[in-house]
Design an enzyme around this catalytic site. Structure first.
Site, PDB file in Angstrom:
ATOM      1  N   GLY A 220      27.063  37.327  51.512  1.00  0.00           N
ATOM      2  CA  GLY A 220      28.319  37.504  50.788  1.00  0.00           C
ATOM      3  C   GLY A 220      28.145  38.365  49.552  1.00  0.00           C
ATOM      4  N   THR A 224      29.305  35.412  44.372  1.00  0.00           N
ATOM      5  CA  THR A 224      30.181  34.492  45.094  1.00  0.00           C
ATOM      6  C   THR A 224      29.603  33.082  45.157  1.00  0.00           C
ATOM      7  OG1 THR A 224      29.217  35.445  47.083  1.00  0.00           O
ATOM      8  CG2 THR A 224      31.437  36.127  46.527  1.00  0.00           C
ATOM      9  N   GLU A 441      49.828  57.611  30.544  1.00  0.00           N
ATOM     10  CA  GLU A 441      50.009  56.257  31.087  1.00  0.00           C
ATOM     11  C   GLU A 441      51.419  56.082  31.633  1.00  0.00           C
ATOM     12  OE1 GLU A 441      47.447  54.642  31.639  1.00  0.00           O
ATOM     13  OE2 GLU A 441      46.083  55.677  30.278  1.00  0.00           O
ATOM     14  N   HIS A 444      51.533  57.368  35.137  1.00  0.00           N
ATOM     15  CA  HIS A 444      51.069  56.403  36.141  1.00  0.00           C
ATOM     16  C   HIS A 444      52.168  55.375  36.422  1.00  0.00           C
ATOM     17  CE1 HIS A 444      46.934  57.684  36.231  1.00  0.00           C
ATOM     18  NE2 HIS A 444      46.649  57.311  34.997  1.00  0.00           N
ATOM     19  N   ASP A 518      40.696  58.937  37.084  1.00  0.00           N
ATOM     20  CA  ASP A 518      41.807  58.889  38.051  1.00  0.00           C
ATOM     21  C   ASP A 518      41.484  59.755  39.266  1.00  0.00           C
ATOM     22  OD1 ASP A 518      43.220  57.413  36.219  1.00  0.00           O
ATOM     23  OD2 ASP A 518      44.301  59.140  35.414  1.00  0.00           O
TER      24      ASP A 518
HETATM   25  P1  ADP Z   1      25.316  34.916  43.870  1.00  0.00           P
HETATM   26  O1  ADP Z   1      24.015  34.215  44.043  1.00  0.00           O
HETATM   27  O2  ADP Z   1      26.198  34.851  45.080  1.00  0.00           O
HETATM   28  O3  ADP Z   1      25.203  36.309  43.343  1.00  0.00           O
HETATM   29  P2  ADP Z   1      25.662  32.968  41.819  1.00  0.00           P
HETATM   30  O4  ADP Z   1      25.464  31.721  42.587  1.00  0.00           O
HETATM   31  O5  ADP Z   1      24.525  33.458  41.016  1.00  0.00           O
HETATM   32  O6  ADP Z   1      26.153  34.125  42.783  1.00  0.00           O
HETATM   33  O7  ADP Z   1      26.944  32.789  40.919  1.00  0.00           O
HETATM   34  C1  ADP Z   1      26.917  33.077  39.563  1.00  0.00           C
HETATM   35  C2  ADP Z   1      27.766  32.106  38.790  1.00  0.00           C
HETATM   36  O8  ADP Z   1      29.134  32.232  39.147  1.00  0.00           O
HETATM   37  C3  ADP Z   1      27.449  30.680  39.093  1.00  0.00           C
HETATM   38  O9  ADP Z   1      26.390  30.230  38.293  1.00  0.00           O
HETATM   39  C4  ADP Z   1      28.748  29.964  38.750  1.00  0.00           C
HETATM   40  O10 ADP Z   1      28.844  29.752  37.370  1.00  0.00           O
HETATM   41  C5  ADP Z   1      29.785  30.980  39.129  1.00  0.00           C
HETATM   42  N1  ADP Z   1      30.341  30.715  40.463  1.00  0.00           N
HETATM   43  C6  ADP Z   1      30.250  31.539  41.539  1.00  0.00           C
HETATM   44  N2  ADP Z   1      30.880  31.002  42.588  1.00  0.00           N
HETATM   45  C7  ADP Z   1      31.372  29.802  42.188  1.00  0.00           C
HETATM   46  C8  ADP Z   1      32.120  28.759  42.836  1.00  0.00           C
HETATM   47  N3  ADP Z   1      32.497  28.849  44.107  1.00  0.00           N
HETATM   48  N4  ADP Z   1      32.453  27.689  42.103  1.00  0.00           N
HETATM   49  C9  ADP Z   1      32.077  27.581  40.809  1.00  0.00           C
HETATM   50  N5  ADP Z   1      31.369  28.525  40.156  1.00  0.00           N
HETATM   51  C10 ADP Z   1      31.023  29.634  40.818  1.00  0.00           C
HETATM   52 ZN    ZN Z   2      44.834  57.778  34.000  1.00  0.00          ZN
END
Ligand code: ADP
Ligand code: ZN
Length: 627
Positions: A220, A224, A441, A444, A518
């Site tokens: 992902g 995430t 602006e 746009h 842009d």
């Molecule tokens: P990745 O490993 O996918 O790059 P991380 O696990 O390092 O992402 O996410 C970084 C931070 O973002 C986490 O420590 C948390 O604070 C926040 N975060 C990301 N996804 C979530 C989620 N689903 N729920 C709560 N916090 C999240």
């Molecule tokens: Zn512009």
């Protein structure tokens, strides 16, 4: 001056994060050799300057005394037995001579009135340091080189001799992450719960002859929550968590990666049941054909991971979780049964999930009533990490202002800061620039407001932000997964609106560099339409798969030269069309453009409703219509 569109990339595809392995590896090796070169140069120049008298012309002492008495010599410095001579007209000694030990040169006939004579004892300490340095440094350099070579050989031979101990981070239990800390991503959590159960009661599964999975791949976008989930598995199961990142392997000297892997796995086995987390595994596990010249050590690291995993016998109790944002780029050997054969997709959060993630991150921060619903609605395309960042920024802003509770205004400010960059109210813009920005602006905004398939104008401002003079924001009223050709074309036209407005107001050649980003945006969208989405006229429904371009990076696609020319033509056509449509809209709505620019100069920032009020009655000319 960019327009904020509420999505990161055309077509809502994850922005690929390029694995940095080859590059940084090459750079690292380059640095090493540069370092050696610098030391060698430093030593040799020290050598020369320390023995500076060696570069002086040797002359007999009798000659020195004769010339001194004839007034040809300005200065004589005597250090021990060495006689340094500065002839008349020179600033520094250019000649050197030796006198007999124990005798003074005055005794040999030098007239003390004819030259300035200084006598000093050679500094014993300086000499010792010098001789130590001149002998010791080269030895050190050679020893260092030797050391480095042995290290390489050993790592290659699976003989680590203590180098390459994995500096895997082990998270201690005080920071236990639980599934409750993860919002959204229900499917991924469900899959992971199963893993937790394996770890907690392996016997239950063994009794039924089930094979416990050893490898699990989380795929992902960055941010995430992949790392978070892996930690939660360890936290829920109450087992130790060892983590290392693929990009760390890339930082290492040739071959060290493999021995780190060995060390990491042996630690994990000793502490079983346990979790090994390998972040950014794509950095070492690139498709084999895609590797550049620096591929060999990646391959060693990858092979070592595979060897270790193949050695698991089902009772090892170690589960390896790897994360990647480029599953398409992974070596297939990694995905085979018995290795990372379980895949869990982790997606960018949808609106409901974003609201939950925000709630998680505001939970432990004192706040008044804040509108997380509308913040969630505005944050399409942002990751969990971005949302966590907004919550943190809001807390910082609140503390900065000496308040005790986060309120909505800090939340909004934090969002804008994270999405575009901080306001820079103190940036000086002269009146002319400010006016030009207002027209830009407004351009746009008017084009976006009028065209039917553009998202609504959320906000327009001429307050400088990040690196830009002003910003026009368009936000989608709801999350969407797909984009039509109409939408692409309206987005491109409204992005052109800034520059076209400048040209209409100030004259075609008075346009400024303010439109740089842009135009880049337009170019990116046009290429995405033609190459990735099969949305151009001539190349309709044809796409050109991305090929990995090796360690020099950059996106490359698979197409012929003839096709390349057609792509260029289609991109050009789309760009021209965008400019024409923007111009048609603005020409038909010049009074509205001027009113909006005036309002911006007065008020600096206009919200959605204010823009709508000013632009009420703006019309869509036939020449700008698509359908
Ligand atoms: P990745 O490993 O996918 O790059 P991380 O696990 O390092 O992402 O996410 C970084 C931070 O973002 C986490 O420590 C948390 O604070 C926040 N975060 C990301 N996804 C979530 C989620 N689903 N729920 C709560 N916090 C999240
Ligand atoms: Zn512009």
């Amino acid at each position: 001056m960019p327009i904020y569109t509420g999505d990161k990339k055309p077509g809502n595809k994850p922005a690929p994060k390029k694995p940095s392995s080859k590059k940084s590896n090459a750079i690292r090796n380059l640095f090493f050799w540069a370092f050696i070169a610098v030391i060698i140069i430093a030593v040799s120049s020290l050598w020369q300057s320390g023995n500076s008298t060696h570069r002086l012309e040797e002359v007999p002492i009798s000659d020195v005394i004769r010339r001194a008495n004839e007034g040809e010599i300005a200065r004589i410095e005597i250090v021990g037995q060495e006689v340094r001579v500065t002839p008349e007209g020179e600033d520094e000694p250019t000649q050197v001579s030796r006198k007999e030990a124990g005798s003074s040169i005055f005794e040999q006939g030098l007239n003390p009135d004819m030259a300035e004579v200084s006598v000093s004892e050679p500094s014993a300490v300086g000499d010792i340091i010098w001789s130590l340095l001149s002998i010791g440094l080269p030895i050190l350099v050679i020893a260092g080189l030797f050391f480095f070579m042995i290290k390489q050989m050993n790592a290659g031979n699976n003989q680590a001799m203590g180098f390459g101990k994995a500096n895997a981070k082990v998270y201690n239990d005080s920071k236990k992450v639980k599934f409750d800390d993860i919002a959204g991503n229900e499917n991924a959590k469900q899959d992971l719960l199963e893993v937790v159960d394996f770890l907690k009661s392996p016997k239950k599964y063994e009794a039924l002859g089930a094979k416990i999975p050893t490898g699990l791949l989380l795929a992902g976008d960055p941010g995430t929550g992949k790392t978070l989930m892996a930690r939660a598995v360890a936290g829920e199961a109450g087992v130790p968590f060892f983590s290392i990142s693929g990009s760390e392997f890339a930082e290492m000297f040739v071959g060290v990666g493999a021995s780190r892997v060995r060390d990491l796995f042996s630690k994990a086995r000793k502490n079983a049941p346990s979790i090994i987390f390998i972040d950014e595994i794509d950095a070492v596990a690139h498709k084999r054909d895609a590797r550049g010249g620096a591929g060999r050590e990646d391959e060693q690291t990858l092979n070592q991971i595979l060897v270790e995993m193949d050695g698991f016998d089902g009772k090892t109790g170690v589960i390896v979780i790897a994360a990647t944002n480029r599953i398409d780029m992974l070596d297939k050997a990694l995905l085979r049964p018995g290795r990372f054969d379980r895949h869990i997709n982790v997606q960018l959060p949808e609106r409901k999930d974003r609201e939950e993630i925000l709630a998680v991150h505001f939970k432990n921060k004192p706040h008044a009533k804040i509108d997380l619903k509308s913040l969630a609605a505005k944050t399409t395309g942002l990751s969990g990490a971005d949302l966590a960042n907004i919550a943190n920024e809001a807390a910082i802003l609140t503390a900065r202002d000496g308040k005790k509770e986060i309120s909505n205004s800090e939340v909004v400010e934090a969002f804008e800061k994270v999405a575009i960059g901080p306001e820079r109210k103190n940036k000086v813009m002269n009146e002319k620039e400010r006016e030009l920005t207002a027209y830009h602006e407004a351009g746009h905004a008017v084009v976006g407001f009028v065209l039917p398939d553009s998202d609504p104008v959320h906000k327009v401002t001429v307050i400088p932000r990040g690196r830009t003079g002003g910003v026009t924001w368009f936000l989608p009223p709801e999350d969407r997964s797909y984009k039509s050709i109409y939408e692409f074309k309206d987005i491109m036209a409204r992005a052109m609106g800034g520059r076209i407005a400048e040209g209409l107001i100030y004259g075609p050649d008075a346009i400024t560099t303010g439109a740089g980003s842009d135009l880049k945006h337009v170019a990116d969208l046009a290429r995405a339409m033609v190459i990735e989405e099969g949305m151009s006229k001539k190349l309709r429904n044809r796409v050109f798969p991305e090929v990995d371009s090796g360690w020099l990076g950059g996106k490359k696609y698979d197409y012929s030269e003839t096709t390349a020319r057609e792509i260029d033509e289609e991109v050009e056509q789309l760009t021209t069309e965008a400019a024409k449509r923007a111009e048609a809209v603005l020409k038909a709505n010049l009074p509205a453009l001027k009113t909006l620019a005036d309002a911006l100069l007065k008020q600096e920032t206009l919200e959605e409703s204010e823009v709508a009020a000013v632009l009420k009655g703006a019309k869509l000319p036939d020449t700008a219509k698509l359908h």
